[in-house]
Design a protein around this motif. Sequence first.
Motif, short mmCIF file in Angstrom:
data_model
loop_
_atom_site.label_atom_id
_atom_site.label_comp_id
_atom_site.label_asym_id
_atom_site.label_seq_id
_atom_site.Cartn_x
_atom_site.Cartn_y
_atom_site.Cartn_z
N CYS A 31 0.84 -1.21 0.00
CA CYS A 31 0.00 0.00 0.00
C CYS A 31 0.87 1.26 0.00
CB CYS A 31 -0.93 -0.01 1.21
SG CYS A 31 -2.28 -1.21 1.11
N PHE A 34 2.22 1.76 -3.40
CA PHE A 34 1.15 2.31 -4.24
C PHE A 34 1.10 3.83 -4.07
CE2 PHE A 34 -3.80 2.23 -4.79
CZ PHE A 34 -3.70 2.87 -6.02
N LEU A 117 -4.61 1.39 -12.34
CA LEU A 117 -5.11 0.65 -11.18
C LEU A 117 -6.08 -0.40 -11.70
CD1 LEU A 117 -5.45 0.16 -8.15
CD2 LEU A 117 -7.23 1.93 -8.15
N VAL A 143 -0.85 -1.31 -10.82
CA VAL A 143 -1.15 -1.69 -9.45
C VAL A 143 -2.42 -2.53 -9.49
CG1 VAL A 143 -1.78 -0.89 -7.13
CG2 VAL A 143 -0.12 0.41 -8.51
N ILE A 159 2.74 -3.80 -8.60
CA ILE A 159 2.39 -3.90 -7.18
C ILE A 159 1.05 -4.61 -7.10
CG2 ILE A 159 1.79 -2.63 -5.07
CD1 ILE A 159 3.51 -0.31 -6.16
N VAL A 182 -5.19 5.81 -0.05
CA VAL A 182 -4.17 6.23 -1.01
C VAL A 182 -4.46 7.66 -1.48
CG1 VAL A 182 -5.12 5.41 -3.24
CG2 VAL A 182 -2.66 5.39 -2.85
#
Length: 195
Positions: A31, A34, A117, A143, A159, A182
């Motif tokens: 996290c 990210f 994402l 991610v 990630i 985030v």
Amino acid sequence: MDTSLIWKNCLTDAQKLISTFMSEGQNLEACARFSTLLIDTFKHNQIAFACGNGGSHCDAMHFAEEFTGRYRKERRPLGALALGDPSHITCVGNDYGFEHIFERQLRGLGKKGDLLLAISTSGNSKNVILAVEAAKAIGMKTVGLLGRDGGKLKNQCDISIVVPAQTSDRIQEIHIKIIHTVIETVERALFPENY
């Protein structure tokens, strides 16, 4: 039927899941990575794209609008877009197949240095997998917000953040907490005056 007992059980189950997620050190590390990637993306005036299906598509839209709109306080908008507007989905779905809806749009809009994402509770959504493959070919960072065991996407994303639950509702509850957090880390880094 005792609905208060159902409420207590559901909330207790969600509480246990977030505790389990937090207790695994690699999750918080992923996290934090990210956050670093996303902050860097916006510092360089790049775009953050997001995609997913069903509830994960709603999460992708939520992610994007918090950046182009605002999260807590006034600030300039940041470049973010959820892939998959309805006319695009029906066009590409009809002409190429549903598995290509995100990949085609990303190939048209994405640039090297942008971020994708990819949200999938199973980690096996074919259209999300193809979007990640397209992003990597373009030179974008990727991610994955995933669930269960991470599926095929776990090893494809730069990630991968995997929520260790078996039902989509519980996985999505943690996904939205990750998304909100985030966003806060980005705002704290880029707009410290708001905190």
